[in-house]
Design a protein around this motif. Sequence first.
Motif, PDB file in Angstrom:
ATOM      1  N   VAL A 102       0.709  -1.498  -0.243  1.00  0.00           N
ATOM      2  CA  VAL A 102       0.407  -0.412  -0.142  1.00  0.00           C
ATOM      3  C   VAL A 102       0.940   1.315   0.362  1.00  0.00           C
ATOM      4  O   VAL A 102      -0.171   2.273  -0.910  1.00  0.00           O
ATOM      5  CB  VAL A 102      -1.109  -0.219   1.506  1.00  0.00           C
ATOM      6  CG1 VAL A 102      -1.585   1.055   1.638  1.00  0.00           C
ATOM      7  CG2 VAL A 102      -1.864  -0.583   1.079  1.00  0.00           C
ATOM      8  N   ASP A 103       2.028   1.421   0.544  1.00  0.00           N
ATOM      9  CA  ASP A 103       2.449   2.278   0.840  1.00  0.00           C
ATOM     10  C   ASP A 103       3.750   2.683  -0.736  1.00  0.00           C
ATOM     11  O   ASP A 103       3.752   3.797  -0.879  1.00  0.00           O
ATOM     12  CB  ASP A 103       3.899   2.145   2.214  1.00  0.00           C
ATOM     13  CG  ASP A 103       2.922   2.476   3.460  1.00  0.00           C
ATOM     14  OD1 ASP A 103       2.129   2.743   3.728  1.00  0.00           O
ATOM     15  OD2 ASP A 103       4.136   2.115   4.655  1.00  0.00           O
ATOM     16  N   SER A 104       3.696   1.687  -1.033  1.00  0.00           N
ATOM     17  CA  SER A 104       4.383   1.895  -2.444  1.00  0.00           C
ATOM     18  C   SER A 104       3.214   2.317  -3.946  1.00  0.00           C
ATOM     19  O   SER A 104       4.425   2.562  -4.762  1.00  0.00           O
ATOM     20  CB  SER A 104       5.574   0.872  -2.606  1.00  0.00           C
ATOM     21  OG  SER A 104       4.096  -0.728  -3.697  1.00  0.00           O
ATOM     22  N   ILE A 105       2.411   1.711  -3.204  1.00  0.00           N
ATOM     23  CA  ILE A 105       1.193   2.581  -4.457  1.00  0.00           C
ATOM     24  C   ILE A 105      -0.009   3.577  -3.903  1.00  0.00           C
ATOM     25  O   ILE A 105      -0.391   4.636  -4.698  1.00  0.00           O
ATOM     26  CB  ILE A 105       0.787   1.539  -5.152  1.00  0.00           C
ATOM     27  CG1 ILE A 105      -0.180   0.679  -3.665  1.00  0.00           C
ATOM     28  CG2 ILE A 105       0.814   0.009  -5.279  1.00  0.00           C
ATOM     29  CD1 ILE A 105      -1.645  -0.347  -4.703  1.00  0.00           C
ATOM     30  N   GLN A 106       0.896   3.963  -3.253  1.00  0.00           N
ATOM     31  CA  GLN A 106      -0.147   5.217  -2.792  1.00  0.00           C
ATOM     32  C   GLN A 106      -0.026   6.641  -3.945  1.00  0.00           C
ATOM     33  O   GLN A 106       0.483   6.261  -4.020  1.00  0.00           O
ATOM     34  CB  GLN A 106       0.569   6.230  -1.593  1.00  0.00           C
ATOM     35  CG  GLN A 106       0.315   5.380   0.013  1.00  0.00           C
ATOM     36  CD  GLN A 106      -0.800   5.450   0.798  1.00  0.00           C
ATOM     37  OE1 GLN A 106      -2.162   6.199  -0.011  1.00  0.00           O
ATOM     38  NE2 GLN A 106      -1.390   4.352   1.276  1.00  0.00           N
ATOM     39  N   PRO A 107      -0.931   7.184  -4.749  1.00  0.00           N
ATOM     40  CA  PRO A 107      -2.809   6.964  -3.627  1.00  0.00           C
ATOM     41  C   PRO A 107      -3.872   5.812  -4.032  1.00  0.00           C
ATOM     42  O   PRO A 107      -4.192   5.850  -3.543  1.00  0.00           O
ATOM     43  CB  PRO A 107      -3.196   8.509  -3.505  1.00  0.00           C
ATOM     44  CG  PRO A 107      -2.881   8.904  -5.151  1.00  0.00           C
ATOM     45  CD  PRO A 107      -1.796   8.092  -5.262  1.00  0.00           C
ATOM     46  N   GLU A 108      -2.905   5.224  -5.040  1.00  0.00           N
ATOM     47  CA  GLU A 108      -3.583   4.437  -5.770  1.00  0.00           C
ATOM     48  C   GLU A 108      -4.067   2.840  -5.453  1.00  0.00           C
ATOM     49  O   GLU A 108      -4.184   1.791  -5.769  1.00  0.00           O
ATOM     50  CB  GLU A 108      -3.087   3.540  -7.370  1.00  0.00           C
ATOM     51  CG  GLU A 108      -2.837   5.395  -8.114  1.00  0.00           C
ATOM     52  CD  GLU A 108      -4.366   5.969  -8.428  1.00  0.00           C
ATOM     53  OE1 GLU A 108      -5.694   5.145  -8.840  1.00  0.00           O
ATOM     54  OE2 GLU A 108      -4.668   7.602  -8.460  1.00  0.00           O
ATOM     55  N   VAL A 109      -4.578   3.097  -3.460  1.00  0.00           N
ATOM     56  CA  VAL A 109      -4.848   1.575  -3.587  1.00  0.00           C
ATOM     57  C   VAL A 109      -5.932   0.701  -3.444  1.00  0.00           C
ATOM     58  O   VAL A 109      -6.786   1.571  -4.017  1.00  0.00           O
ATOM     59  CB  VAL A 109      -4.853   1.862  -1.695  1.00  0.00           C
ATOM     60  CG1 VAL A 109      -4.336   0.911  -1.035  1.00  0.00           C
ATOM     61  CG2 VAL A 109      -3.428   2.584  -1.565  1.00  0.00           C
ATOM     62  N   ASP A 110      -5.718  -0.348  -4.349  1.00  0.00           N
ATOM     63  CA  ASP A 110      -7.066  -1.278  -4.150  1.00  0.00           C
ATOM     64  C   ASP A 110      -8.019  -1.600  -3.165  1.00  0.00           C
ATOM     65  O   ASP A 110      -7.657  -1.489  -1.794  1.00  0.00           O
ATOM     66  CB  ASP A 110      -6.534  -2.360  -5.041  1.00  0.00           C
ATOM     67  CG  ASP A 110      -7.101  -3.765  -5.651  1.00  0.00           C
ATOM     68  OD1 ASP A 110      -8.559  -3.123  -4.758  1.00  0.00           O
ATOM     69  OD2 ASP A 110      -6.917  -4.817  -6.248  1.00  0.00           O
ATOM     70  N   PRO A 111      -9.308  -0.647  -3.620  1.00  0.00           N
ATOM     71  CA  PRO A 111     -10.594  -1.351  -2.088  1.00  0.00           C
ATOM     72  C   PRO A 111      -9.849  -3.293  -2.100  1.00  0.00           C
ATOM     73  O   PRO A 111     -10.410  -2.610  -0.054  1.00  0.00           O
ATOM     74  CB  PRO A 111     -11.233  -0.626  -3.170  1.00  0.00           C
ATOM     75  CG  PRO A 111     -11.371  -0.048  -3.805  1.00  0.00           C
ATOM     76  CD  PRO A 111      -9.911  -0.761  -4.954  1.00  0.00           C
ATOM     77  N   GLU A 112      -9.747  -3.605  -2.240  1.00  0.00           N
ATOM     78  CA  GLU A 112      -9.818  -4.922  -2.338  1.00  0.00           C
ATOM     79  C   GLU A 112      -8.543  -5.094  -1.273  1.00  0.00           C
ATOM     80  O   GLU A 112      -8.706  -5.555  -0.358  1.00  0.00           O
ATOM     81  CB  GLU A 112      -9.215  -6.024  -3.307  1.00  0.00           C
ATOM     82  CG  GLU A 112     -10.643  -6.218  -3.724  1.00  0.00           C
ATOM     83  CD  GLU A 112     -11.795  -6.313  -3.289  1.00  0.00           C
ATOM     84  OE1 GLU A 112     -12.156  -7.699  -2.183  1.00  0.00           O
ATOM     85  OE2 GLU A 112     -13.051  -5.861  -3.351  1.00  0.00           O
ATOM     86  N   ILE A 113      -7.613  -4.607  -1.268  1.00  0.00           N
ATOM     87  CA  ILE A 113      -6.857  -4.588  -0.127  1.00  0.00           C
ATOM     88  C   ILE A 113      -6.957  -4.048   1.133  1.00  0.00           C
ATOM     89  O   ILE A 113      -6.434  -4.347   2.372  1.00  0.00           O
ATOM     90  CB  ILE A 113      -5.004  -3.835  -0.793  1.00  0.00           C
ATOM     91  CG1 ILE A 113      -4.218  -4.774  -2.045  1.00  0.00           C
ATOM     92  CG2 ILE A 113      -4.412  -3.793  -0.203  1.00  0.00           C
ATOM     93  CD1 ILE A 113      -3.392  -4.594  -3.047  1.00  0.00           C
ATOM     94  N   SER A 114      -7.424  -2.511   0.622  1.00  0.00           N
ATOM     95  CA  SER A 114      -7.999  -1.778   1.886  1.00  0.00           C
ATOM     96  C   SER A 114      -8.818  -2.747   2.911  1.00  0.00           C
ATOM     97  O   SER A 114      -8.645  -3.000   4.513  1.00  0.00           O
ATOM     98  CB  SER A 114      -8.052  -0.218   1.663  1.00  0.00           C
ATOM     99  OG  SER A 114      -7.235  -0.122   1.175  1.00  0.00           O
ATOM    100  N   LYS A 115      -9.746  -3.693   1.872  1.00  0.00           N
ATOM    101  CA  LYS A 115     -10.641  -4.524   2.662  1.00  0.00           C
ATOM    102  C   LYS A 115      -9.846  -5.419   3.608  1.00  0.00           C
ATOM    103  O   LYS A 115     -10.042  -5.887   4.792  1.00  0.00           O
ATOM    104  CB  LYS A 115     -11.324  -4.744   1.358  1.00  0.00           C
ATOM    105  CG  LYS A 115     -12.619  -5.821   1.944  1.00  0.00           C
ATOM    106  CD  LYS A 115     -13.758  -6.416   1.238  1.00  0.00           C
ATOM    107  CE  LYS A 115     -14.790  -7.015   1.950  1.00  0.00           C
ATOM    108  NZ  LYS A 115     -15.997  -7.792   1.061  1.00  0.00           N
ATOM    109  N   ALA A 116      -8.937  -6.206   3.224  1.00  0.00           N
ATOM    110  CA  ALA A 116      -7.835  -7.365   3.454  1.00  0.00           C
ATOM    111  C   ALA A 116      -7.314  -7.314   4.784  1.00  0.00           C
ATOM    112  O   ALA A 116      -7.317  -7.610   5.282  1.00  0.00           O
ATOM    113  CB  ALA A 116      -7.803  -8.026   2.383  1.00  0.00           C
ATOM    114  N   ILE A 117      -6.605  -5.911   4.481  1.00  0.00           N
ATOM    115  CA  ILE A 117      -6.617  -5.014   5.845  1.00  0.00           C
ATOM    116  C   ILE A 117      -7.418  -5.465   7.089  1.00  0.00           C
ATOM    117  O   ILE A 117      -6.838  -5.511   8.106  1.00  0.00           O
ATOM    118  CB  ILE A 117      -5.626  -4.022   5.806  1.00  0.00           C
ATOM    119  CG1 ILE A 117      -4.424  -4.197   4.663  1.00  0.00           C
ATOM    120  CG2 ILE A 117      -5.020  -3.080   6.448  1.00  0.00           C
ATOM    121  CD1 ILE A 117      -3.482  -2.945   3.987  1.00  0.00           C
ATOM    122  N   GLN A 118      -8.683  -4.076   6.463  1.00  0.00           N
ATOM    123  CA  GLN A 118      -8.903  -4.219   7.839  1.00  0.00           C
ATOM    124  C   GLN A 118     -10.113  -5.780   8.038  1.00  0.00           C
ATOM    125  O   GLN A 118     -10.234  -5.747   9.446  1.00  0.00           O
ATOM    126  CB  GLN A 118     -10.327  -3.397   6.976  1.00  0.00           C
ATOM    127  CG  GLN A 118     -10.630  -1.949   6.661  1.00  0.00           C
ATOM    128  CD  GLN A 118     -11.412  -1.560   6.018  1.00  0.00           C
ATOM    129  OE1 GLN A 118     -12.301  -1.930   6.053  1.00  0.00           O
ATOM    130  NE2 GLN A 118     -11.343  -0.024   6.304  1.00  0.00           N
TER     131      GLN A 118
END
Length: 126
Positions: free
Chosen positions: A49-65
């Motif tokens: 996520v840090d390497s691709i900011q600000p284009e974060v895939d919502p699925e990755i954010s969901k997985a983290i949560q």
Amino acid sequence: MDYKPRYTQPFTLAEARLLDVETITEEIARLQNSLQRLDETQKMLREHVDSIQPEVDPEISKAIQENETVIGSQSERISMLKMALADRGVTGSHYDLAPPVSRVVGSSGAGAPAEPHGEENGGVDL
């Protein structure tokens, strides 16, 4: 003593107290291993996520949560099992967890814990 867990758990503290010591200690070890793997996964996801900011895939954010919820639930389950052991006079640092890993993700807020929903992997079925 009445204990009310924050997360949905597959057993109550009263039920955990009925388990034999070997079952409790094996479950603690299994959960600690799972938490170690989850922490490793979270670290990799955050680095991505840090390497691709600000284009974060919502699925990755969901997985983290979702992982944060599982981590919280499993940590709480370990605490319940330790309470059950303590009630039997079994104590010691052998069952202590490693210090918690920082769970903050950039400015996206993706690292904030999600609400508990009870979807964890495996465990003791009672």
